[in-house]
Design an enzyme around this catalytic site. Structure first.
Site, PDB file in Angstrom:
ATOM      1  N   ARG A 136       0.922  -1.173   0.317  1.00 48.02           N
ATOM      2  CA  ARG A 136       0.104  -0.123  -0.103  1.00 48.02           C
ATOM      3  C   ARG A 136       0.940   1.498   0.058  1.00 48.02           C
ATOM      4  O   ARG A 136       1.854   1.313   0.670  1.00 48.02           O
ATOM      5  CB  ARG A 136      -0.926   0.227   0.855  1.00 48.02           C
ATOM      6  N   THR A 140      -1.359   7.618  -0.576  1.00 47.65           N
ATOM      7  CA  THR A 140      -2.836   7.411  -1.695  1.00 47.65           C
ATOM      8  C   THR A 140      -3.126   6.192  -1.010  1.00 47.65           C
ATOM      9  O   THR A 140      -4.549   6.099  -1.343  1.00 47.65           O
ATOM     10  CB  THR A 140      -2.056   6.831  -3.429  1.00 47.65           C
ATOM     11  N   ASP A 232       0.089  -3.265  12.220  1.00 45.91           N
ATOM     12  CA  ASP A 232       0.764  -3.570  10.516  1.00 45.91           C
ATOM     13  C   ASP A 232       1.456  -5.158  10.218  1.00 45.91           C
ATOM     14  O   ASP A 232       1.926  -5.053  11.485  1.00 45.91           O
ATOM     15  CB  ASP A 232       1.603  -2.510  10.367  1.00 45.91           C
ATOM     16  N   ASP A 235       5.007  -6.062   9.331  1.00 48.13           N
ATOM     17  CA  ASP A 235       5.826  -5.672   9.999  1.00 48.13           C
ATOM     18  C   ASP A 235       5.393  -6.591  12.036  1.00 48.13           C
ATOM     19  O   ASP A 235       6.503  -6.753  12.330  1.00 48.13           O
ATOM     20  CB  ASP A 235       5.582  -4.674  10.816  1.00 48.13           C
TER      21      ASP A 235
END
Ligand code: PRP
Ligand code: URA
Length: 241
Positions: A136, A140, A232, A235
């Site tokens: 991603r 944006t 995340d 991560d």
């Protein structure tokens, strides 16, 4: 930056494992019903709690994601077709059932989807594994494709696309589109945690694709993260930041 044209979740009716989410498109005033299968098995929910917990370290996080993927794979394969074959037990001849029908392909969306592959392979070791690399764009929030490698017999297989997170839906939509453009016809999408926005977006873009999740969360925040979510996923799986 995050699409807010769709309003949810007025109700969800629970029919067995199927939760139906009524979506109202604010711009068009149209109502649609998204079908999403929520796996609320106690073991899945228990493990998901520790996956969400920010105190859970990388090793345990990875193990839990793997275990939940196995449990979800057990549920998602419930509609696999069977055929009778004749075998001999030590006592007599008998007819017994084996899997028939389409072979399976597992498609992790890189990178976090990798964390769910082994869990599915534990139950379906003969499945082939393709990869779709997307990230991603942090500005944006749109997906950027950087890698695609699929089994050669795409048209013959049924696919399970795996990714722990369905947030805006951009990555899932792009991955499914990528698969379809190469000939895939039967696709399921499996993730741990989904936002209503992501479910609505995938449903609108690919109404033929059933969505299987362990939890439907509240919303996206201004950074496109699922709330409460787990942070995340990539991560936390790989210990990066
Ligand atoms: C995460 C996640 C999904 C995507 C979901 O990946 O694993 O692929 O975000 O967000 P979306 O529904 O808004 O598209 P990310 O882009 O962070 O890449 P990574 O797996 O390499 O960390
Ligand atoms: N991707 C993640 O890893 N987590 C989110 O909450 C949203 C997208």
């Amino acid at each position: 930056r995050i699409r807010r044209s769709v309003w949810f979740v007025f109700f969800d009716t629970y029919i067995g494992r199927l939760t139906q989410i009524l979506l109202l498109d604010k711009r068009k005033g149209a109502m649609t019903v998204a079908k999403v299968y929520v796996f609320d098995h106690p073991l899945i929910q228990h493990k998901l709690t520790y996956i969400r917990d920010k105190h859970t370290g990388t090793k345990e996080f990875r193990e839990l994601v793997d275990e939940v993927a196995t449990l979800m794979a057990f549920e998602i394969t419930r509609d696999m077709t069977l055929e009778d074959i004749t075998i001999e037990t030590p006592v007599s001849e008998t007819k017994s059932k084996v899997l028939s029908g389409k072979k399976l392909g597992i498609i992790p969306i890189l990178r976090a989807g990798i964390g769910m592959v082994d869990g599915v392979l534990k139950l379906i070791p003969a499945a082939k594994v393709g990869h779709i690399g997307l990230y991603r764009d942090p500005e944006t929030l749109l997906p950027v494709e950087y890698y695609v490698k699929l089994p050669s017999d795409v048209e013959e297989r049924e696919f399970i696309v795996v990714d722990p997170m369905l947030a805006t839906g951009g990555s899932a939509i792009a991955a499914i589109h990528s698969l379809k453009s190469r000939g895939a016809k039967h696709i399921k999408f499996m993730c741990l945690i989904a936002a209503p926005e992501g479910v609505a977006a995938v449903e609108q873009a690919h109404p033929d694709v059933d969505i299987y999740i362990a939890a439907l969360d509240e919303k996206l925040n201004e950074h496109g993260y699922i709330v409460p979510g787990l942070g995340d996923a990539g991560d936390r799986l790989f210990g990066t930041k």
